[in-house]
Design a protein around this motif. Sequence first.
Motif, PDB file in Angstrom:
ATOM      1  N   GLY A  93      -7.074  -6.456  -8.379  1.00 50.55           N
ATOM      2  CA  GLY A  93      -8.603  -5.343  -8.140  1.00 50.55           C
ATOM      3  C   GLY A  93      -8.751  -4.063  -7.146  1.00 50.55           C
ATOM      4  N   ALA A  94      -8.887  -4.850  -6.719  1.00 51.76           N
ATOM      5  CA  ALA A  94      -9.160  -3.867  -4.125  1.00 51.76           C
ATOM      6  C   ALA A  94      -7.672  -3.452  -3.841  1.00 51.76           C
ATOM      7  N   VAL A  95      -6.813  -3.783  -4.333  1.00 48.56           N
ATOM      8  CA  VAL A  95      -5.495  -2.998  -3.913  1.00 48.56           C
ATOM      9  C   VAL A  95      -6.148  -1.300  -3.879  1.00 48.56           C
ATOM     10  N   ASP A  96      -6.238  -0.757  -4.244  1.00 46.03           N
ATOM     11  CA  ASP A  96      -6.892   0.706  -3.606  1.00 46.03           C
ATOM     12  C   ASP A  96      -7.772   0.718  -3.137  1.00 46.03           C
ATOM     13  N   ALA A  97      -8.782   0.129  -2.704  1.00 48.66           N
ATOM     14  CA  ALA A  97      -9.402   0.030  -2.109  1.00 48.66           C
ATOM     15  C   ALA A  97      -9.008  -0.277  -0.539  1.00 48.66           C
ATOM     16  N   VAL A  98      -7.935  -1.294  -0.429  1.00 50.59           N
ATOM     17  CA  VAL A  98      -7.568  -2.170   1.153  1.00 50.59           C
ATOM     18  C   VAL A  98      -6.470  -1.001   0.875  1.00 50.59           C
ATOM     19  N   ARG A  99      -5.545  -0.798   0.250  1.00 52.92           N
ATOM     20  CA  ARG A  99      -4.505   0.083   0.715  1.00 52.92           C
ATOM     21  C   ARG A  99      -4.998   1.978   1.264  1.00 52.92           C
ATOM     22  N   GLU A 100      -6.135   2.485   0.247  1.00 57.04           N
ATOM     23  CA  GLU A 100      -6.973   3.703   0.745  1.00 57.04           C
ATOM     24  C   GLU A 100      -7.238   3.882   2.320  1.00 57.04           C
ATOM     25  N   THR A 101      -8.296   2.361   2.352  1.00 53.83           N
ATOM     26  CA  THR A 101      -9.085   2.861   3.699  1.00 53.83           C
ATOM     27  C   THR A 101      -8.073   2.400   4.577  1.00 53.83           C
ATOM     28  N   PHE A 102      -7.064   1.518   5.202  1.00 54.70           N
ATOM     29  CA  PHE A 102      -5.979   1.640   5.932  1.00 54.70           C
ATOM     30  C   PHE A 102      -4.583   2.150   6.057  1.00 54.70           C
ATOM     31  N   ALA A 103      -4.165   3.011   4.796  1.00 52.48           N
ATOM     32  CA  ALA A 103      -3.260   3.534   4.876  1.00 52.48           C
ATOM     33  C   ALA A 103      -2.282   2.733   4.722  1.00 52.48           C
ATOM     34  N   CYS A 104      -1.420   1.099   4.325  1.00 56.32           N
ATOM     35  CA  CYS A 104      -0.892   0.203   4.139  1.00 56.32           C
ATOM     36  C   CYS A 104       0.019   0.488   2.934  1.00 56.32           C
ATOM     37  N   PRO A 105       1.770  -0.263   2.453  1.00 56.67           N
ATOM     38  CA  PRO A 105       2.048   0.133   1.948  1.00 56.67           C
ATOM     39  C   PRO A 105       1.567  -0.909   0.296  1.00 56.67           C
TER      40      PRO A 105
END
Length: 211
Positions: free
Chosen positions: A62-74
């Motif tokens: 559920g928080a994948v995109d929030a973390v991915r988009e904030t930190f630009a990590c794969p």
Amino acid sequence: MKWTQIPLGPLQTNAYIIENEKKEAVVIDPGSQGDELVKWLQNQELTPLAILLTHAHFDHIGAVDAVRETFACPVYLHIAEKDWLLDPAKNGSARFTGNEPIVAKAAEKLIDKEEQLTIGPFQFSILETPGHSPGSVSYYQEEAEIVYSGDALFAGSIGRTDLPGGNHSQLLQSIHDKLLELPENTVVACGHGSTTTIGQEMDSNPFLSGF
């Protein structure tokens, strides 16, 4: 290196944050409460280098995109569940009354075999541990003596296998062949609940007795 367990969401799914002295980090299973998790990472001045998913059930993504988009990590995910992030029917969010459908963008990195995974200074052995779901994997750090088992193995229990793609006998085989072969002092960082050790589960887990 150190790790932190953060239970998230109504199912209290454990996210794990592994960090080093340079404040680089890996995030495992960011399941919910994306804004709060991002704020925690920022307050700790951490820079996530990657998100590792043990599997793609809704309570782990559920928080994948929030973390991915904030930190630009794969995001890393097993290929057997490559389309689950995009599909509420497959990730289970469509099955549970009261849940909003949960979707995330596709994973950038697909795991298709057991191998050594290097992410910056972090080293993991990928163990394929299907049964709870077809693409379940565990991430083992030998030097740190810890395995992040997702929902395969719990303290005193094992993962449920009544969801689509679940297979009870396959899960038991995965636990026996992959997890119980690890050193007995290995910490098991479970997807829900408290941590345990391989030795403790070998001695007392009722689901594993006689297997």
